[in-house]
Design an enzyme around this catalytic site. Structure first.
Site, PDB file in Angstrom:
ATOM      1  N   LEU A  17      18.554 -28.000 -50.079  1.00  0.00           N
ATOM      2  CA  LEU A  17      19.754 -27.437 -49.570  1.00  0.00           C
ATOM      3  C   LEU A  17      21.122 -28.135 -49.472  1.00  0.00           C
ATOM      4  O   LEU A  17      22.545 -27.330 -49.243  1.00  0.00           O
ATOM      5  CB  LEU A  17      18.985 -27.457 -48.347  1.00  0.00           C
ATOM      6  CG  LEU A  17      19.870 -27.096 -46.655  1.00  0.00           C
ATOM      7  CD1 LEU A  17      20.449 -25.430 -46.399  1.00  0.00           C
ATOM      8  CD2 LEU A  17      19.363 -27.384 -45.721  1.00  0.00           C
ATOM      9  N   LYS A  18      20.856 -29.017 -49.698  1.00  0.00           N
ATOM     10  CA  LYS A  18      22.815 -29.527 -49.779  1.00  0.00           C
ATOM     11  C   LYS A  18      22.981 -29.506 -51.193  1.00  0.00           C
ATOM     12  O   LYS A  18      24.349 -29.262 -50.164  1.00  0.00           O
ATOM     13  CB  LYS A  18      21.642 -31.434 -50.311  1.00  0.00           C
ATOM     14  CG  LYS A  18      23.180 -32.147 -50.824  1.00  0.00           C
ATOM     15  CD  LYS A  18      22.400 -33.777 -51.732  1.00  0.00           C
ATOM     16  CE  LYS A  18      23.713 -34.074 -52.530  1.00  0.00           C
ATOM     17  NZ  LYS A  18      24.391 -34.509 -51.302  1.00  0.00           N
ATOM     18  N   ILE A 432      35.356 -50.792 -46.281  1.00  0.00           N
ATOM     19  CA  ILE A 432      34.315 -51.444 -45.530  1.00  0.00           C
ATOM     20  C   ILE A 432      33.520 -51.675 -47.015  1.00  0.00           C
ATOM     21  O   ILE A 432      32.221 -52.489 -47.280  1.00  0.00           O
ATOM     22  CB  ILE A 432      32.955 -50.201 -45.200  1.00  0.00           C
ATOM     23  CG1 ILE A 432      33.600 -49.964 -43.826  1.00  0.00           C
ATOM     24  CG2 ILE A 432      31.321 -50.300 -45.087  1.00  0.00           C
ATOM     25  CD1 ILE A 432      33.802 -51.734 -43.005  1.00  0.00           C
ATOM     26  N   GLY A 433      33.471 -51.247 -48.663  1.00  0.00           N
ATOM     27  CA  GLY A 433      32.961 -51.325 -49.698  1.00  0.00           C
ATOM     28  C   GLY A 433      32.672 -50.634 -50.590  1.00  0.00           C
ATOM     29  O   GLY A 433      33.676 -50.347 -52.006  1.00  0.00           O
ATOM     30  N   GLU A 485      32.229 -50.834 -55.663  1.00  0.00           N
ATOM     31  CA  GLU A 485      30.528 -50.321 -56.767  1.00  0.00           C
ATOM     32  C   GLU A 485      30.488 -49.070 -56.948  1.00  0.00           C
ATOM     33  O   GLU A 485      29.803 -48.500 -56.605  1.00  0.00           O
ATOM     34  CB  GLU A 485      30.178 -50.123 -54.494  1.00  0.00           C
ATOM     35  CG  GLU A 485      29.968 -51.032 -53.724  1.00  0.00           C
ATOM     36  CD  GLU A 485      29.300 -50.918 -52.798  1.00  0.00           C
ATOM     37  OE1 GLU A 485      28.762 -50.352 -52.158  1.00  0.00           O
ATOM     38  OE2 GLU A 485      30.009 -51.996 -51.683  1.00  0.00           O
ATOM     39  N   HIS A 696      32.583 -39.273 -42.198  1.00  0.00           N
ATOM     40  CA  HIS A 696      31.927 -39.070 -43.104  1.00  0.00           C
ATOM     41  C   HIS A 696      32.038 -37.159 -42.902  1.00  0.00           C
ATOM     42  O   HIS A 696      31.417 -36.140 -42.834  1.00  0.00           O
ATOM     43  CB  HIS A 696      30.592 -38.758 -41.739  1.00  0.00           C
ATOM     44  CG  HIS A 696      29.889 -40.010 -42.113  1.00  0.00           C
ATOM     45  ND1 HIS A 696      29.943 -41.453 -41.816  1.00  0.00           N
ATOM     46  CD2 HIS A 696      28.802 -40.456 -42.791  1.00  0.00           C
ATOM     47  CE1 HIS A 696      28.964 -42.063 -42.341  1.00  0.00           C
ATOM     48  NE2 HIS A 696      28.512 -42.323 -43.061  1.00  0.00           N
TER      49      HIS A 696
END
Length: 757
Positions: A17-18, A432-433, A485, A696
């Site tokens: 589904l993703k 935030i990273g 990251e 998001h």
């Protein structure tokens, strides 16, 4: 004895589904093709549940994004800013979920919050004074008919009226009570339609009943369901609860005309006690949640049989069920090809939990359950001595004293020292990273894991990405930088791979929100740091710039909360073990010249008990100290940051301040910066960076939009304590939206500085 589940994972065994949804967002497939992929998942799930012998098979537990968002659309509670875009019904749904920016308009997504005490996120319903609650979607009925077409009369599942009204955000003067009658009418119509379609049972989920309830709350719940149940139209109604017990309304609940009541005997501390003390009404069916829907360990049949045996003394008809929806565990062990059988035999994912229910049904149908082969095999499994003990780690935890959790000097003195050291401008900007995990990052990591790329080549690639990321941040003009990251697959799994005591799955994906899935590591034994985890990359990144470079770590509480924890030791013991390891990494970073260290506790609020009376003893009395221990040994001039997101923080804001970090960044943009008033009212001491835009959503915030957010913040937060940053890490975004968003952020901060100069 029959069996039931509350819901089943909807992402597909391999996240089908993703991938289909993301193709649709990129306009690579049509809406019809997306629906075809979704239907294939639903029919597969239907088939395996049917083959397992499950008696009550749910429908409408599927969603393209979120069940709460489905409920908003079902009840016509869709803000006009989405419906006025003139999009298709599917694209309107996704606009509310993700935001929309295009030729039809520019709108932010609905607010998103954690679903009770889980890492799943729901979309917060938004109800205005002009909202007309009514039945407005055919989805639950379409999926019920889909089951019938495939030979299964399912048990349709809907979120209940009380939970919907309690979780909704009211933007005008009206309150939940003003929408009660219209909501009742919608649910009566829903039951009528199911009756016409031939449904025998309808499951109505009311998880809000396990939270603290006032007399007013109980009155609202009773009032709603007296009216709704008067219009059952011959349909049997199951009132389903989960994530705790219903101590505040047990008698009122059991007195209502429900045909079945689902109680949680895993997380419900008082569920068994409530039934024993008050009895269970004759004529009603008790759906007993005895198979853990949130953890992956095999059910202990001896304990479960004991609970059911006690319940039989008080309830004449019992259905075996899961404690909550299986949405919160991976789909199947069938795809775990790399883990040794000595580990796998202890695990049960969603499909295996169907098997456990079937075995328990067999066991409990026998004259002597303890003599059945299934019972004996399970008892032998749970009697095995597991590997992974570390006496040294356990001794270190046992030796901790109060002074180990205190950082000196106190915050006010540290703040002065750090202001002098860093000399940052007003409204310092940072992220935030993480930075976008682009296709090349994912492909190189995959090649490295498969042995197609050697360690030297992979590390050179990561260094190249870090170098590019640092240069980009310098160009944009951010004040405090991050390394991006790129070496990390996930903010918890990455650390777990560097810690002894963890094991890792291959395909144990669990939905976090929408198309975002996570693969929680498993705490198998005692936890210790096997090697430095981040020093090499942070040190390299700092060598590329004169600006401060944040060392990026995940905190002990979040690592624990986003793992599948052990059940043989306490959460406190496990958190302190992880804290020992993260503290070692913090001190190593400091020794290697990293002057700002961020220890994310994104999930701190997540596992807070749903009842306030349990907050201290069951959680805060060890969760806050675990974080404090991580940083209590650093120098005064080292600045410690943390980050939190997508939760309700108001009720524990003083505890958050007591974490004694130097800077805390919060998710705030989706909730319209409502946290600002809470910070002001509580004289929040820690420096703070409420997120100025929502990462998001794929939309790019304008400079003016961010300036407006900063202006709102400066009305409530002392200027010297305010940082400017996005809501969260940027790994799920693309460069095409990240770069312009950050440029707008920096320009907005610069203009705000100039205006305050």
């Amino acid at each position: 004895m029959n069996t039931s589940i509350i819901g089943y994972p909807r992402i597909g065994n391999l996240r089908e589904l993703k991938f289909a949804s993301e193709k649709y967002f990129r306009k690579e497939i049509s809406a019809d093709e997306l629906e075809k992929a979704a239907k294939a998942i639903r029919l597969y799930n239907l088939d395996i549940q049917k083959k397992s012998g499950l008696d009550f098979i749910p429908s409408n537990d599927f969603s393209f994004y979120d069940g709460m968002l489905d409920t908003s659309f079902l009840l016509n509670a869709v803000p006009e800013r989405y419906t006025s875009l003139g999009l298709s019904s599917l694209d309107t749904f996704f606009a509310a979920a993700r935001g929309y920016q295009g030729e039809k308009g520019d709108v932010k997504a609905l607010a998103m919050k954690k679903w009770y005490n889980t890492n799943y996120h729901y979309m917060v319903p938004e109800v205005s004074d002009s909202t007309e609650i009514k039945l407005a979607s055919t989805k639950p009925f379409d999926l019920f008919k889909e089951g019938l077409d495939n030979g299964v009369k399912t048990k349709p599942v809907v979120i209940g009226a009380y939970t919907f009204l309690k979780l909704a955000r009211y933007t005008g003067k009206k309150t939940a009570a003003d929408f009660a009658d219209a909501t009742v009418a919608a649910y009566i119509e829903l039951l009528k339609k199911f009756a016409e379609l031939g449904a025998e049972w309808v499951q109505i989920d009311e998880p809000s009943l396990v939270k603290d309830m006032t007399a007013e709350d109980t009155a609202l719940f009773v009032s709603l369901y007296k009216k709704i149940l008067a219009g059952k139209n011959g349909v049997k109604v199951l009132l389903q609860t989960y994530f705790g017990d219903v101590r505040d309304c047990y008698n009122e609940l059991t007195a209502l005309d429900f045909d079945g009541i689902g109680l949680d005997f895993v997380e419900g501390k008082r569920s068994l006690e409530l039934v024993k003390a008050n009895g269970f009404p004759k004529g009603k069916i008790l759906f007993a949640g005895v198979v853990n829907g949130k953890n992956i360990w095999r059910n202990n049949y001896e304990k479960t049989v004991g609970i059911i045996t006690e319940l039989k003394n008080h309830a004449e008809n019992i259905v075996l069920s899961t404690s909550c929806s299986l949405l919160h565990v991976p789909c199947t062990l069938a795809n775990e090809t790399k883990l040794d059988a000595s580990y796998l035999k202890h695990f049960a994912y969603a499909e295996e939990k169907l098997g456990e229910l079937a075995e328990l049904k067999t066991i409990l149908s026998a004259d002597n359950p303890a003599e059945t082969a299934e019972y004996i095999r399970n008892k032998e499994l749970h009697s095995e001595q597991r590997s992974g003990g570390n006496a040294e780690v356990r001794a270190k935890v046992a030796a901790l004293t109060e002074k180990d959790f205190v950082r000196l000097p106190e915050f006010a003195e540290r703040e002065k020292i750090q202001k002098a050291r860093f000399n940052l401008p007003l409204f310092p900007t940072t992220t935030i990273g993480s930075f976008p995990q682009t296709a090349d990052v994912k492909s190189k990591r995959s090649a490295f894991r498969k042995g197609e790329l050697d360690a030297d080549e992979y590390e050179k690639f990561v260094e190249k990405k870090i170098s590019e990321c640092v240069a980009l941040q310098e160009e944009i003009g951010l004040d405090v930088l991050v390394h991006g990251e790129f070496e990390r697959n996930d903010m918890v799994e990455y650390f777990g791979e560097c810690l002894d005591g963890y094991i890792f799955t291959e395909k144990a994906w669990v939905q976090s929100y929408g198309t975002r899935c996570v693969k929680p590591p498993v705490v198998w034994g005692d936890i210790s740091r096997a090697k430095p985890m981040t020093v090499r990359w942070s040190k390299y990144a700092q060598s590329l710039t004169k600006k401060p470079m944040k060392g990026m770590l995940t905190g002990p509480v979040t690592i624990l909360n986003w793992s599948f924890p052990r059940e043989d030791i306490t959460l406190k013991e496990c958190a302190f073990q992880i804290a020992l390891a993260i503290r070692e990494e913090v001190l190593d970073l400091e020794a290697n010249g990293i002057s700002i260290i961020q220890v994310d506790e994104a999930a701190l609020r997540e596992k807070l008990p749903l009842r306030k009376s349990d907050w201290r003893e069951d959680y805060l009395d060890w969760a806050i100290p675990a974080f404090r221990y991580v940083h209590s040994g650093v120098k005064p001039e080292t600045q410690v940051h943390t980050h939190m997101c997508y939760s309700e923080f108001a009720d524990i804001i003083k505890d958050i301040d007591d974490m004694d970090a130097d800077v805390i960044t919060f998710e705030a943009s989706r909730s319209d910066l409502t946290i600002l008033d809470v910070l002001k009212e509580n004289n929040f001491r820690t420096e703070v960076g409420p997120g100025v835009y929502d990462i998001h959503s794929p939309r790019v915030p304008s400079k003016e939009e961010i300036k407006a957010a900063i202006a709102k913040m400066t009305d409530r937060i002392p200027l010297s304590k305010l940082w400017v940053n996005p809501d969260c890490g940027l790994k799920t975004r693309g460069n095409e939206e990240t770069i312009p968003s950050l440029k707008n952020l920096v320009e907005a901060a610069k203009e705000a500085r100039a205006e305050k100069a």
